[in-house]
Scaffold this motif. Sequence first.
Motif, PDB file in Angstrom:
ATOM      1  N   ALA A 107      25.717   6.722 -42.308  1.00  0.00           N
ATOM      2  CA  ALA A 107      24.805   6.539 -41.184  1.00  0.00           C
ATOM      3  C   ALA A 107      25.333   7.198 -39.917  1.00  0.00           C
ATOM      4  N   VAL A 108      26.658   7.331 -39.813  1.00  0.00           N
ATOM      5  CA  VAL A 108      27.270   7.869 -38.592  1.00  0.00           C
ATOM      6  C   VAL A 108      28.062   9.140 -38.862  1.00  0.00           C
ATOM      7  N   HIS A 109      28.801   9.176 -39.973  1.00  0.00           N
ATOM      8  CA  HIS A 109      29.703  10.300 -40.239  1.00  0.00           C
ATOM      9  C   HIS A 109      29.396  10.922 -41.598  1.00  0.00           C
ATOM     10  N   THR A 110      29.739  12.213 -41.738  1.00  0.00           N
ATOM     11  CA  THR A 110      29.503  12.955 -42.977  1.00  0.00           C
ATOM     12  C   THR A 110      30.767  13.681 -43.401  1.00  0.00           C
ATOM     13  N   ALA A 111      31.052  13.630 -44.709  1.00  0.00           N
ATOM     14  CA  ALA A 111      32.118  14.438 -45.295  1.00  0.00           C
ATOM     15  C   ALA A 111      31.469  15.696 -45.866  1.00  0.00           C
ATOM     16  N   PRO A 112      31.674  16.864 -45.247  1.00  0.00           N
ATOM     17  CA  PRO A 112      30.977  18.076 -45.677  1.00  0.00           C
ATOM     18  C   PRO A 112      31.660  18.752 -46.859  1.00  0.00           C
ATOM     19  N   ALA A 113      30.892  19.548 -47.579  1.00  0.00           N
ATOM     20  CA  ALA A 113      31.425  20.433 -48.614  1.00  0.00           C
ATOM     21  C   ALA A 113      31.507  21.839 -48.042  1.00  0.00           C
ATOM     22  N   THR A 114      32.611  22.545 -48.338  1.00  0.00           N
ATOM     23  CA  THR A 114      32.800  23.900 -47.834  1.00  0.00           C
ATOM     24  C   THR A 114      33.246  24.824 -48.967  1.00  0.00           C
ATOM     25  N   ALA A 115      33.227  26.119 -48.696  1.00  0.00           N
ATOM     26  CA  ALA A 115      33.537  27.112 -49.724  1.00  0.00           C
ATOM     27  C   ALA A 115      35.011  27.077 -50.103  1.00  0.00           C
ATOM     28  N   GLY A 116      35.294  27.428 -51.364  1.00  0.00           N
ATOM     29  CA  GLY A 116      36.671  27.531 -51.829  1.00  0.00           C
ATOM     30  C   GLY A 116      36.743  27.639 -53.336  1.00  0.00           C
ATOM     31  N   GLU A 234      38.823 -10.703 -44.822  1.00  0.00           N
ATOM     32  CA  GLU A 234      38.095 -11.380 -45.897  1.00  0.00           C
ATOM     33  C   GLU A 234      36.622 -11.004 -45.894  1.00  0.00           C
ATOM     34  N   SER A 235      36.092 -10.630 -44.744  1.00  0.00           N
ATOM     35  CA  SER A 235      34.693 -10.216 -44.645  1.00  0.00           C
ATOM     36  C   SER A 235      34.546  -9.315 -43.427  1.00  0.00           C
ATOM     37  N   GLY A 236      33.385  -8.667 -43.325  1.00  0.00           N
ATOM     38  CA  GLY A 236      33.127  -7.819 -42.166  1.00  0.00           C
ATOM     39  C   GLY A 236      33.869  -6.498 -42.214  1.00  0.00           C
ATOM     40  N   GLN A 237      34.274  -5.999 -41.056  1.00  0.00           N
ATOM     41  CA  GLN A 237      34.902  -4.687 -40.938  1.00  0.00           C
ATOM     42  C   GLN A 237      36.245  -4.644 -41.658  1.00  0.00           C
ATOM     43  N   LYS A 238      36.392  -3.680 -42.559  1.00  0.00           N
ATOM     44  CA  LYS A 238      37.642  -3.514 -43.294  1.00  0.00           C
ATOM     45  C   LYS A 238      38.459  -2.373 -42.690  1.00  0.00           C
ATOM     46  N   SER A 239      39.758  -2.441 -42.881  1.00  0.00           N
ATOM     47  CA  SER A 239      40.653  -1.405 -42.372  1.00  0.00           C
ATOM     48  C   SER A 239      40.621  -0.176 -43.270  1.00  0.00           C
ATOM     49  N   HIS A 240      41.210   0.896 -42.767  1.00  0.00           N
ATOM     50  CA  HIS A 240      41.343   2.130 -43.547  1.00  0.00           C
ATOM     51  C   HIS A 240      42.096   1.864 -44.845  1.00  0.00           C
ATOM     52  N   LYS A 241      43.177   1.124 -44.746  1.00  0.00           N
ATOM     53  CA  LYS A 241      43.971   0.779 -45.935  1.00  0.00           C
ATOM     54  C   LYS A 241      43.122   0.065 -46.988  1.00  0.00           C
ATOM     55  N   THR A 242      42.365  -0.915 -46.563  1.00  0.00           N
ATOM     56  CA  THR A 242      41.581  -1.712 -47.506  1.00  0.00           C
ATOM     57  C   THR A 242      40.463  -0.888 -48.138  1.00  0.00           C
ATOM     58  N   GLY A 294      30.681   2.841 -46.075  1.00  0.00           N
ATOM     59  CA  GLY A 294      31.135   1.509 -45.700  1.00  0.00           C
ATOM     60  C   GLY A 294      31.069   0.531 -46.845  1.00  0.00           C
ATOM     61  N   ASP A 295      31.849  -0.514 -46.729  1.00  0.00           N
ATOM     62  CA  ASP A 295      31.834  -1.610 -47.699  1.00  0.00           C
ATOM     63  C   ASP A 295      31.982  -2.923 -46.934  1.00  0.00           C
ATOM     64  N   PRO A 296      30.848  -3.596 -46.684  1.00  0.00           N
ATOM     65  CA  PRO A 296      29.491  -3.273 -47.115  1.00  0.00           C
ATOM     66  C   PRO A 296      28.933  -2.069 -46.354  1.00  0.00           C
ATOM     67  N   PRO A 297      27.865  -1.435 -46.898  1.00  0.00           N
ATOM     68  CA  PRO A 297      27.262  -0.287 -46.229  1.00  0.00           C
ATOM     69  C   PRO A 297      26.943  -0.598 -44.764  1.00  0.00           C
ATOM     70  N   GLY A 298      27.264   0.382 -43.926  1.00  0.00           N
ATOM     71  CA  GLY A 298      27.050   0.209 -42.502  1.00  0.00           C
ATOM     72  C   GLY A 298      28.331  -0.036 -41.737  1.00  0.00           C
ATOM     73  N   LEU A 299      29.356  -0.529 -42.433  1.00  0.00           N
ATOM     74  CA  LEU A 299      30.651  -0.767 -41.796  1.00  0.00           C
ATOM     75  C   LEU A 299      31.620   0.310 -42.270  1.00  0.00           C
ATOM     76  N   HIS A 300      31.457   1.516 -41.712  1.00  0.00           N
ATOM     77  CA  HIS A 300      32.267   2.657 -42.123  1.00  0.00           C
ATOM     78  C   HIS A 300      33.703   2.505 -41.623  1.00  0.00           C
ATOM     79  N   ASP A 301      34.574   3.340 -42.148  1.00  0.00           N
ATOM     80  CA  ASP A 301      35.970   3.379 -41.725  1.00  0.00           C
ATOM     81  C   ASP A 301      36.030   3.792 -40.260  1.00  0.00           C
ATOM     82  N   ARG A 302      36.583   2.924 -39.400  1.00  0.00           N
ATOM     83  CA  ARG A 302      36.614   3.206 -37.974  1.00  0.00           C
ATOM     84  C   ARG A 302      37.560   4.351 -37.630  1.00  0.00           C
TER      85      ARG A 302
END
Length: 328
Positions: A107-116, A234-242, A294-302
């Motif tokens: 919803a906010v960020h995109t991981a793009p595909a590029t040539a290679g 336990e719920s809500g926003q998860k860290s990058h590690k998690t 995100g997990d859940p969707p909408g709570l992306h990696d900050r």
Amino acid sequence: MTLEASPRDLPESSVPAESPGDSPQAVDTPLTRAAVFLVLTISDADGSIAIVRDVLGGIDDLVKTVNFRDMRASLVCVASIGVRVWDAVTGLPRPAELHEFQPVVGAVHTAPATAGDLLFHVRADSADLCFEFERLLLAGLGEAVEVVDETIGFRYFDARDLLGFVDGTANPVGRALPAATMVGDEDPLHAGGSYVVAQKYVHDMTAWQALTTEQQQAVMGRTKVDNVELADAESGQKSHKTLNTIQDEQGEHGILRDNMPFGSAAAGEFGTYFLGYTRRLWVIERMLQRMFIGDPPGLHDRLLDVSTPKTGNVFFAPSAETLASLGD
């Protein structure tokens, strides 16, 4: 990106066997002080494939030629091949999971595909050996290839990224390392190979430094100074590690990260080159889904609010024997 995930120490029967027919390239080389990440595309001109095959088949000899100048620097190169040219370059069936990088649109960020088409991961404890190897490699390839991206990485203090956190803490060790990175009898023709995901992230250091240390630690899931793992939310926003811990009924699935910082203070560029080696491509793809959607969707990696991916590629690093055979 740290892309943390704890390794799963598989039972002995699940660990890929090391045999003369499936020995890996130097994927498991310890972190070095210098690295080059070189992404190329192959020209459509007649003869380009033959030149590339010849150079790939001679990679081991080229490493020996350059490494002889300073054996203490431990020069290595892992060569990987993309799906677009796999058939033509190798003449072999494709590895079971090999496909193009799939963009991940959140919803906010995109991981793009590029040539290679080709990736050369060059590492040494001396930057001059990396430079010399790359110089001779590109001279051998000539007009058969075009450089898409060249990133020069360096070790930053005690293996930290430019955000100030230790990177790659959860990398597998011991028998967990080949179990996490090396294709086994599930795809016997490609045993000893590894899937490779490459992404180049650029950091907004002004935005990151505007956060308090406590906020940064909450984003990463570890303490900044002493690298202690923080408890999972336990719920809500998860860290990058998690978000980058992939677990199912079989346990946790690990990958090997060979990330390196890169940048130019003068140009105001600060980044991390993420390079993940894995036995199972779907593991890294699941990590990216969790990060960007995100997990859940909408709570992306900050972390993505300050780290933007500029590239995205999937490659396969064939076994050392397969690579050498391409020059026959």
